[in-house]
Write an enzyme that holds these catalytic residues in place. Sequence first.
Site, PDB file in Angstrom:
ATOM      1  N   GLY A 137       0.820  -1.205   0.000  1.00  0.00           N
ATOM      2  CA  GLY A 137       0.000   0.000   0.000  1.00  0.00           C
ATOM      3  C   GLY A 137       0.855   1.256   0.000  1.00  0.00           C
ATOM      4  O   GLY A 137       1.826   1.372  -0.766  1.00  0.00           O
ATOM      5  N   ALA A 138       0.528   2.189   0.890  1.00  0.00           N
ATOM      6  CA  ALA A 138       1.257   3.459   0.951  1.00  0.00           C
ATOM      7  C   ALA A 138       2.709   3.280   1.365  1.00  0.00           C
ATOM      8  O   ALA A 138       3.533   4.191   1.166  1.00  0.00           O
ATOM      9  CB  ALA A 138       0.553   4.408   1.917  1.00  0.00           C
ATOM     10  N   ASP A 175      -1.828  -2.600 -10.742  1.00  0.00           N
ATOM     11  CA  ASP A 175      -1.585  -2.949 -12.143  1.00  0.00           C
ATOM     12  C   ASP A 175      -0.463  -2.094 -12.731  1.00  0.00           C
ATOM     13  O   ASP A 175       0.343  -2.574 -13.535  1.00  0.00           O
ATOM     14  CB  ASP A 175      -2.863  -2.777 -12.957  1.00  0.00           C
ATOM     15  CG  ASP A 175      -3.989  -3.672 -12.463  1.00  0.00           C
ATOM     16  OD1 ASP A 175      -3.687  -4.755 -11.924  1.00  0.00           O
ATOM     17  OD2 ASP A 175      -5.165  -3.285 -12.609  1.00  0.00           O
ATOM     18  N   GLY A 208       4.770   1.213   0.028  1.00  0.00           N
ATOM     19  CA  GLY A 208       5.585   0.853  -1.121  1.00  0.00           C
ATOM     20  C   GLY A 208       5.659  -0.633  -1.382  1.00  0.00           C
ATOM     21  O   GLY A 208       4.669  -1.357  -1.247  1.00  0.00           O
TER      22      GLY A 208
END
Length: 309
Positions: A219-220, A249, A222
Amino acid sequence: MILTVTLNTALDITYRVPSLRPHAAHRVAEVVERPGGKGLNVARVLAALGHEVTVTGFAGGATGRVVRDRLAGVSGAADALVPVAGATRRTVAVVDQRTGDTTQLNEPGPLVAPAEWAAFQNVYEELLGSVTAVALCGSLPPGVPVGAYAGLVRTARAAGVPVLLDTSGEPLRRAVAARPDIIKPNADELAELTGAHEPLRAAQDARRRGARAVVASLGADGLLAHTPEGLWRATPPAHVRGNPTGAGDSAVAGLLSGLAEHLPWPSRLARAAALATATVLAPAAGEFDRATYEELVDRVSVTGGVSAA
């Protein structure tokens, strides 16, 4: 040429409403349609980066015709979709413009007959003769064997084509044993595969099960990569707010392009993290701004490199 496989293609429909309220009628402020399914999303990003890409999978019915018509407008993307009798599914995303939240409704996909599955496998084997890398992406439609990705990984490896796998659940569990070059689960998918909820431990376990390299989306925070060349963390320059739809994606497109270009792992991961972040920041879900990506890629922090073989 890069190949992306989307067995469960879709027509992605996005509705934007001022505020989404249960049990209420809504006026839709905007409707956007585009060809979808994870592999088609990956192909669109690859084409935007300047790569030639071929997409294959299944398309059928009136919805499938719309998908192919929309795909024809994507410069650099070639259509090698295999026709089926059933209708390609639709996915409906309803975006609440007040909160930014998205509600997703995903249809299951058409029933694929044994003869249609055999036809696809023939097309896939032919295409492998002219590509530098392949991505196997997304869910399986009804009728496709649960071990389908395992067989497709083995076929690619026999042809000498590196393969990236992005799926989940039982199809992922079976395909890992076929030794894909890269798997790209998110943290939840990796935990489901291994039973371990600590990402590093889970990535180690996934490699023991057969994956040559594991790149986990956090997620945030990385990306975490566990590879034969080392352990790596790729962290975006700052936590950003926006729509995460399609960010995974875009990360796959970054990894796949780096695989095809034989880039070192730090460069692959920086590209993937920058593309994912640029996609979150874009006003249109699943898109990215090239200038934003190019500004971010040099600011992604990639650390690690200790041997993980």
